[in-house]
Design a protein around this motif. Structure first.
Motif, PDB file in Angstrom:
ATOM      1  N   PRO A   1      27.095  44.273 -15.162  1.00 31.67           N
ATOM      2  CA  PRO A   1      27.688  45.613 -15.034  1.00 31.67           C
ATOM      3  C   PRO A   1      27.426  46.533 -16.218  1.00 31.67           C
ATOM      4  N   ILE A   2      27.254  45.970 -17.414  1.00 31.26           N
ATOM      5  CA  ILE A   2      26.950  46.805 -18.577  1.00 31.26           C
ATOM      6  C   ILE A   2      25.531  47.349 -18.468  1.00 31.26           C
ATOM      7  N   LEU A   3      24.601  46.481 -18.079  1.00 31.03           N
ATOM      8  CA  LEU A   3      23.225  46.926 -17.854  1.00 31.03           C
ATOM      9  C   LEU A   3      23.181  48.000 -16.773  1.00 31.03           C
ATOM     10  N   ASP A   4      24.018  47.847 -15.762  1.00 38.15           N
ATOM     11  CA  ASP A   4      24.085  48.816 -14.669  1.00 38.15           C
ATOM     12  C   ASP A   4      24.583  50.174 -15.162  1.00 38.15           C
ATOM     13  N   ALA A   5      25.514  50.159 -16.121  1.00 41.69           N
ATOM     14  CA  ALA A   5      26.114  51.407 -16.614  1.00 41.69           C
ATOM     15  C   ALA A   5      25.325  52.050 -17.746  1.00 41.69           C
TER      16      ALA A   5
ATOM     17  N   GLU B   1      21.567  41.483 -20.470  1.00 43.90           N
ATOM     18  CA  GLU B   1      22.857  42.067 -20.847  1.00 43.90           C
ATOM     19  C   GLU B   1      23.485  41.317 -22.017  1.00 43.90           C
ATOM     20  N   LYS B   2      23.429  39.994 -21.996  1.00 39.83           N
ATOM     21  CA  LYS B   2      23.993  39.210 -23.098  1.00 39.83           C
ATOM     22  C   LYS B   2      23.293  39.549 -24.413  1.00 39.83           C
TER      23      LYS B   2
ATOM     24  N   ALA C   1      34.055  45.511 -17.590  1.00 36.72           N
ATOM     25  CA  ALA C   1      34.259  44.097 -17.883  1.00 36.72           C
ATOM     26  C   ALA C   1      33.042  43.304 -17.430  1.00 36.72           C
ATOM     27  N   SER C   2      32.576  42.396 -18.281  1.00 32.24           N
ATOM     28  CA  SER C   2      31.385  41.604 -17.971  1.00 32.24           C
ATOM     29  C   SER C   2      31.606  40.144 -18.347  1.00 32.24           C
ATOM     30  N   TYR C   3      31.164  39.250 -17.450  1.00 35.13           N
ATOM     31  CA  TYR C   3      31.220  37.827 -17.743  1.00 35.13           C
ATOM     32  C   TYR C   3      30.048  37.372 -18.604  1.00 35.13           C
ATOM     33  N   ASN C   4      29.201  38.302 -19.028  1.00 40.25           N
ATOM     34  CA  ASN C   4      28.088  37.939 -19.901  1.00 40.25           C
ATOM     35  C   ASN C   4      28.477  37.961 -21.370  1.00 40.25           C
ATOM     36  N   PHE C   5      29.716  38.369 -21.692  1.00 41.65           N
ATOM     37  CA  PHE C   5      30.290  38.060 -22.995  1.00 41.65           C
ATOM     38  C   PHE C   5      30.558  36.556 -23.046  1.00 41.65           C
TER      39      PHE C   5
END
Length: 308
Positions: A29-33, A119-120, A293-297
């Motif tokens: 989602p961060i990459l998407d945003a 993203e990570k 919020a991302s699960y890649n953290f």
């Protein structure tokens, strides 16, 4: 100057594989945003780092005008390759109806994994590392190596943004696909006859202003950032709802629910409407700044950081 998300770039460039971007960003989602600017020189980007800025001022009528100036250092950011290679043994390819069918069935999963890995790297090697290196970090107080982070990023064209090269889109996709060995069989490192394909795109991250990225580190269930710390985090990046986002793991976001679901720590109270069965304990923004919020953290696996 406007910036574009990957999905907006896909509309413009990925005409042959328009759905590729959906798989790439599905679990990222961060990459998407992330907003992207076009790199100035294909595989690298040049920008000016302004300093010692002296702006215009008011003077009396007919008085000499003040000097206005801005020193600038020319800097360069290299793009990186997002890509990889995939192989399939000859016999397995035949069982799937050919190498094209095999690669096609695998591509969505490959793209999802690629997006998550990218993203990570952006989270830890770019934004979080920059905040720590430039003294733009606050500590929630945890001292064990089982921590989370919250990142605040204010995006600005030509300053802090993603970078892309149109060179990677020339074949009509965000990640260019090309058969290895011209699509013919070859022996891999293990001596097995295989077909291969590589996927590749050129992207990067630019951060040219330390006032655009900040972090809260050393977070765990017993050391949740105070509301004042989150407010200070946003002030550190001069946050604006139009161009700033908060990034964090979902579990970290859940820790902040206390400020909505009143628990004696300054939070509000839960509310439900008679017409709904949905009990909403969370929120999507902090003082108007969107939360992603991302699960890649890392999930409670960051090393505690000693801040100066």
């Amino acid at each position: 100057m406007s910036m574009s998300t990957l999905k907006e770039l896909a509309v413009q460039y990925a005409t042959k594989q328009p759905k590729q971007v959906d798989a790439l960003t599905e679990k990222a989602p961060i990459l998407d945003a992330l907003p992207f600017d076009e790199a100035s020189h294909g595989l690298w980007n040049a920008y000016e780092d302004l300093s010692n800025i002296q702006g215009a001022g008011f003077v009396e009528m007919n008085a000499p005008l003040p000097v206005i100036a801005a020193d600038a250092d020319l800097k360069k950011v290299d793009l990186a390759i997002m890509g990889g290679e995939i192989e399939v043994p000859e016999d397995k390819a035949r069982m799937f109806g050919g190498k094209e069918q095999y690669f096609s069935k695998k591509m969505d999963a490959i793209l999802r994994a690629s997006g998550m890995a990218a993203e990570k790297k952006i989270i830890y090697d770019n934004f979080r590392a920059f905040a720590l290196d430039h003294g733009a970090a606050l500590s929630a107080g945890a001292e064990t190596d089982a921590c989370y982070s919250i990142l605040a990023v204010r995006f600005e064209p030509g300053v802090t943004c993603g970078l892309y090269s149109p060179e990677g889109f020339k074949r009509g996709s965000l990640l260019d696909s090309l058969p290895i060995n011209g699509g013919a069989l070859y022996k891999n490192a293990q001596g097995v006859l295989v077909f291969g394909m590589r996927v590749k795109g050129y992207f990067g991250i630019q951060i040219a202003d330390p006032r655009t990225v900040a972090a809260i580190v050393n977070i765990n269930a017993d050391n949740v950032p105070t509301a004042a710390q989150v407010d200070d985090l946003l002030a550190m990046v001069r946050a604006d709802s139009a161009d700033t986002k908060l990034f964090m793991h979902m579990r970290c976001k859940n820790m902040l629910n206390r400020y909505k679901a009143g628990d004696g720590q300054g939070g509000g109270s839960l509310q439900t409407l008679p017409a709904t069965k949905d009990l909403n304990r969370t929120f999507e923004a902090w003082n108007g700044i969107p939360i992603v919020a991302s699960y890649n953290f890392l999930e409670g696996a960051e090393t505690a950081v000693a801040l100066d």
